[in-house]
Design a protein around this motif. Structure first.
Motif, PDB file in Angstrom:
ATOM      1  N   UNK A 157      69.048  95.637  43.757  1.00  0.00           N
ATOM      2  CA  UNK A 157      70.069  96.687  43.801  1.00  0.00           C
ATOM      3  C   UNK A 157      70.521  96.980  42.381  1.00  0.00           C
ATOM      4  N   UNK A 158      71.004  98.185  42.157  1.00  0.00           N
ATOM      5  CA  UNK A 158      71.542  98.506  40.842  1.00  0.00           C
ATOM      6  C   UNK A 158      72.873  97.774  40.703  1.00  0.00           C
TER       7      UNK A 158
ATOM      8  N   UNK B 125      79.684  89.760  31.967  1.00  0.00           N
ATOM      9  CA  UNK B 125      78.294  89.313  32.016  1.00  0.00           C
ATOM     10  C   UNK B 125      77.357  90.483  31.760  1.00  0.00           C
ATOM     11  N   UNK B 126      77.814  91.667  32.167  1.00  0.00           N
ATOM     12  CA  UNK B 126      76.970  92.830  32.019  1.00  0.00           C
ATOM     13  C   UNK B 126      76.876  93.264  30.557  1.00  0.00           C
TER      14      UNK B 126
ATOM     15  N   UNK C 294      71.753  91.805  30.933  1.00  0.00           N
ATOM     16  CA  UNK C 294      71.210  93.034  31.474  1.00  0.00           C
ATOM     17  C   UNK C 294      72.058  93.614  32.596  1.00  0.00           C
ATOM     18  N   UNK C 295      72.023  94.905  32.743  1.00  0.00           N
ATOM     19  CA  UNK C 295      72.795  95.549  33.792  1.00  0.00           C
ATOM     20  C   UNK C 295      72.158  95.309  35.154  1.00  0.00           C
ATOM     21  N   UNK C 296      70.863  95.147  35.157  1.00  0.00           N
ATOM     22  CA  UNK C 296      70.193  95.015  36.447  1.00  0.00           C
ATOM     23  C   UNK C 296      70.455  93.648  37.067  1.00  0.00           C
ATOM     24  N   UNK C 297      70.432  93.613  38.377  1.00  0.00           N
ATOM     25  CA  UNK C 297      70.560  92.327  39.038  1.00  0.00           C
ATOM     26  C   UNK C 297      69.535  92.244  40.142  1.00  0.00           C
ATOM     27  N   UNK C 298      69.360  91.079  40.692  1.00  0.00           N
ATOM     28  CA  UNK C 298      68.478  90.997  41.845  1.00  0.00           C
ATOM     29  C   UNK C 298      69.096  90.116  42.924  1.00  0.00           C
ATOM     30  N   UNK C 299      68.681  90.378  44.147  1.00  0.00           N
ATOM     31  CA  UNK C 299      69.152  89.580  45.267  1.00  0.00           C
ATOM     32  C   UNK C 299      68.009  88.695  45.731  1.00  0.00           C
ATOM     33  N   UNK C 300      68.323  87.465  46.089  1.00  0.00           N
ATOM     34  CA  UNK C 300      67.288  86.534  46.528  1.00  0.00           C
ATOM     35  C   UNK C 300      67.654  85.962  47.890  1.00  0.00           C
TER      36      UNK C 300
ATOM     37  N   UNK D  68      72.107  87.728  41.584  1.00  0.00           N
ATOM     38  CA  UNK D  68      72.122  87.202  40.212  1.00  0.00           C
ATOM     39  C   UNK D  68      71.737  88.288  39.219  1.00  0.00           C
ATOM     40  N   UNK D  69      72.105  88.062  37.970  1.00  0.00           N
ATOM     41  CA  UNK D  69      71.623  88.947  36.917  1.00  0.00           C
ATOM     42  C   UNK D  69      70.230  88.473  36.520  1.00  0.00           C
ATOM     43  N   UNK D  70      69.511  89.306  35.780  1.00  0.00           N
ATOM     44  CA  UNK D  70      68.148  88.918  35.418  1.00  0.00           C
ATOM     45  C   UNK D  70      68.103  87.694  34.529  1.00  0.00           C
ATOM     46  N   UNK D  71      69.203  87.458  33.836  1.00  0.00           N
ATOM     47  CA  UNK D  71      69.217  86.258  32.999  1.00  0.00           C
ATOM     48  C   UNK D  71      69.640  85.029  33.806  1.00  0.00           C
TER      49      UNK D  71
END
Ligand code: ADP
Ligand code: MG
Length: 698
Positions: A105-106, A115-116, A120-126, A147-150
């Motif tokens: 999701x954005x 944190x942004x 990175x602005x992008x995040x992912x759901x797991x 989570x964020x990509x980092x």
């Protein structure tokens, strides 16, 4: 007729469905992931995805979503349909293992507390396979972590899962020392009791304050409130009963174990308690429960208020977090046992909790800190903002005996050596009916009562799990190296009692003397408001503890600090702006219109008969004018203070300004307007009264 057994969990991709729809191999592999956290193979994920999709489509689902819990405190979802074009111009329904496991999701519009900016602005759901997927409406919802990509957690679920891990790891070390080699993991469980108000939609819509902020910002006291105590456990009104019936059905379909329902202390206030589940699932279920309560209420022409303090002068709503820890084989570690060894183990876990609550009073207070909850804590209806523990007389006497090495004055007068002597059997359930304690031992669990009704229970359980993990770690470190296990154990328990008994308080938490004793004599913390409490999350001892268990990184702690205070500021600013708007555009004009009509009436009467005194009218007009002047002044004052907030250097300073200046000005404005309500003719008043709001549902 269909019975509950037939439809319970019908909208959940639970173990029953998995067993029926997955191959034995895939099922076993998934089970291992669920129970032991083993990594999931993509081929297994693909097989699960297909089974899940087929099952969902057969139930009428058209979409799927990764369902997650960002730091807004509510849940988020973005729907994607299963459809994929087929060469013949039609569509097929598709869903892959990749889509099941990970989503993107954005993240840019979710709060990240800095944190942004750094990452990175992008995040992912797991996918979180430990919580079942379910269908809501026409959408398959897949519980996920965000989570964020980092790799920084942007949600509440990730740290919660980490805290459960940390607790399990340390508790297992202790169990091994007590000779338990069979338990694979230890789980924290929670049964959250949820309080809420129900009012009619019609009344709700007439109140901009309720619509915009969830609570009444104005409202004179009703002639009848909760003083008769006639609502608590009272007969449930037909309209409420119909709501509860449908709510239960909807929750049951989602596999939520809704169990107890009753009227609460305040008029229009009710409670729902589910049967307890692991902290992770209980958190998901509580979020869903709050959402479904609101949806079902709307279907019944009602509005469910989850705010901590919807009405001044009437009890607010909280959430009692009944918490315990148990092995995967079902042994409750907070339950006094049968043998001397079990008893010693119980006392050690009990001490671990006492030590944790004392050492991290501030983190527990922070975990429940919101603008809404500040109205409750310490307002003589909910536990005070001071954290203390209630143990009950019996357990207290046992601890006293251990500490002083004196005989326990229970059934048998024996001096106890832990691990050797049998502890006296304490009767379960002579325990707490003392509702004033923030943290009460209730026989085989602790009830943490400071949570606000609208809050996610994740934060409280993250702090609780981790703080207890820390106590257990300290104990395990010592015991693993001990030459004489029994002596070290006994000494450690004795020392814990001695060092931490100042947090144990069995008296009345609402008593003013307690406030004095707690802070002046016992040195306990009294973090009255959110701006008082939250900065302590940055204290070294807290940061060290949370990071050492891998529950939060420093960046994540900093981001929580920012977001919690930001939320506090935004909430109060919206309330203040709403008050200004209501006072200016509706309340003052209503009083003014009434005053003008009264004045006109006096003039008319005088014209008719000059000898009439019209002292009633003159007096009233004078009073009303004084009030409108006051209101105008208070509004100007509040507006000015709001403008000044832009001078604040950072969110910490802004939240302190709000606590010190905005809230007091809001109270003053409210007092003037509420007085206006008591002297203005009802037909002029623009809003339903407290009496109407609280007694509207029949
Ligand atoms: P009350 O506090 O109203 O007397 P109970 O103590 O029976 O009610 O239960 C309140 C909540 O505590 C329920 O949600 C229940 O499932 C939960 N609960 C009961 N036992 C445990 C336990 N061992 N661990 C966690 N929660 C529990
Ligand atoms: Mg209870």
């Amino acid at each position: 007729m269909k019975t509950v057994k037939d439809y319970f969990g019908s909208m959940v991709f639970d173990d029953r469905v998995m067993k029926a729809t997955l191959s034995a191999e895939v099922y076993t592999s998934l089970k291992r992931t669920r129970n032991e956290g083993k990594k999931l193979d993509i081929s297994v994920a693909n097989a699960v995805a297909i089974a899940m999709k087929d099952w969902a489509v057969s139930k009428g689902a058209t979409h799927y979503t990764h369902w997650f819990q960002p730091l807004t405190g509510i849940t988020a979802e973005k729907h994607d349909s299963f459809i994929s074009p087929s060469p013949d111009g039609g569509v097929i329904m598709e869903f892959s293992g990749k889509e099941l496991i990970k989503g993107e999701p954005d993240a840019s519009s979710f709060p990240s507390g800095g944190l942004r900016a750094t990452f990175e602005a992008r995040g992912y759901t797991a996918w979180d396979p430990t919580s079942y997927a379910f269908i809501k409406g026409r959408t398959l919802c897949i519980p996920t972590a965000f989570c964020s990509y980092s790799g920084h957690a942007l949600d509440k679920k990730t740290p919660l899962l980490r805290s459960m891990e940390a607790l399990s790891k340390q508790a297992i070390r202790i169990l091994r020392l007590f000779g338990n080699h069979t338990a694979k993991c230890v789980r924290a469980s929670v049964g959250p009791e949820q309080e809420y108000f129900l009012i009619t939609k019609e009344m709700y819509e007439k109140r901009p304050d309720l619509c915009l902020t969830g609570r009444t910002l104005f409202g004179a006291k009703s002639p009848k409130g909760q003083e008769m105590d006639d609502h608590y456990f009272g007969v449930i009104k037909p309209r409420v009963a119909a709501f509860m019936e449908e709510l239960n059905d909807e929750l049951w379909k989602l596999g939520i174990l809704a169990k107890t329902e009753h009227n609460e202390v305040a008029p229009a206030q009710h409670e729902l308690a589910p049967i307890y589940a692991t902290t992770n699932i209980a958190t998901d279920h509580n979020q869903l429960t709050m959402e479904i309560m609101q949806k079902v209420a709307a279907k019944h022409g009602l509005v469910c208020l989850l705010h901590e303090k919807p009405f001044a002068g009437v009890n607010g709503s909280g959430k009692h977090n009944n918490w315990s820890i148990a092995t995967n084989t079902g042994q409750n570690l907070l339950s006094p046992g049968e043998t001397p060894y079990e008893n010693a183990q119980f006392l050690l876990f009990l001490c671990a909790v006492i030590k944790a609550v004392d050492d991290y009073q501030d983190l527990l207070r922070i975990s429940v800190a919101t603008a809404g909850n500040d109205h409750r804590l310490g307002a003589n209806e909910a536990p005070p903002a001071i954290v203390s523990i209630f143990l009950g007389d019996e357990l207290n006497a046992v601890l006293h005996a251990i500490e002083t090495g004196s005989p326990y004055q229970g059934a048998e007068k024996t001096q106890m050596k832990l691990g050797v002597d049998v502890l006296p059997k304490f009767n379960r359930d002579t325990t707490d009916r003392n509702r004033t304690s923030p943290f009460a031992f209730t026989g085989n669990k602790f009830e943490f009562r400071m949570l606000g009704s609208s809050d996610s229970i994740a934060c409280a359980n993250i702090m609780l799990n981790t703080a207890v993990a820390e106590s257990l770690k300290i104990y395990a470190d010592r015991l693993e190296g001990a030459e004489d296990f029994e002596t070290v154990l006994h000494e450690m328990i004795r020392k814990t009692i001695k060092d931490h008994k100042h947090i144990i308080f069995n008296g009345n938490g609402y008593d003013d003397n307690w406030m004095k004793e707690a802070t002046e004599e016992r040195g306990l913390m009294n973090l009255r408001t959110t701006p008082d409490a939250v900065p302590h999350i940055l204290d070294k001892k807290n940061v060290d503890m949370l990071t050492s268990h891998g529950v939060f990184s420093w960046e994540e702690i900093k981001s929580r600090y920012e977001i919690t205070l930001e939320n506090y500021c935004k909430t109060v600013i919206i309330e203040a702006n709403t008050m200004v708007d209501m006072a200016k555009t509706q309340i003052a004009p209503a009083i003014e219109a009434y005053a003008s009509d009264v004045a006109k009436a006096a003039v008319t009467k005088k014209a008719l008969d000059d000898s009439l005194l019209c002292s009633y009218e003159t007096g009233l007009v004078r009073k009303l004018s004084v009030l409108t002047d006051q209101i105008a002044m208070q509004v100007a004052d509040l507006e000015k203070a709001l403008m000044e907030l832009s001078d604040a250097e950072d969110v910490g300073a802004e939240s302190a300004m709000i606590r010190d200046s905005i809230l007091t000005k809001m109270e003053k404005l409210r007092a003037a307007c509420d007085e206006g309500e008591t002297v203005t003719a009802r037909s002029y008043w623009p809003y339903p009264t407290y009496g109407e709001l609280l007694f509207s549902v029949k």
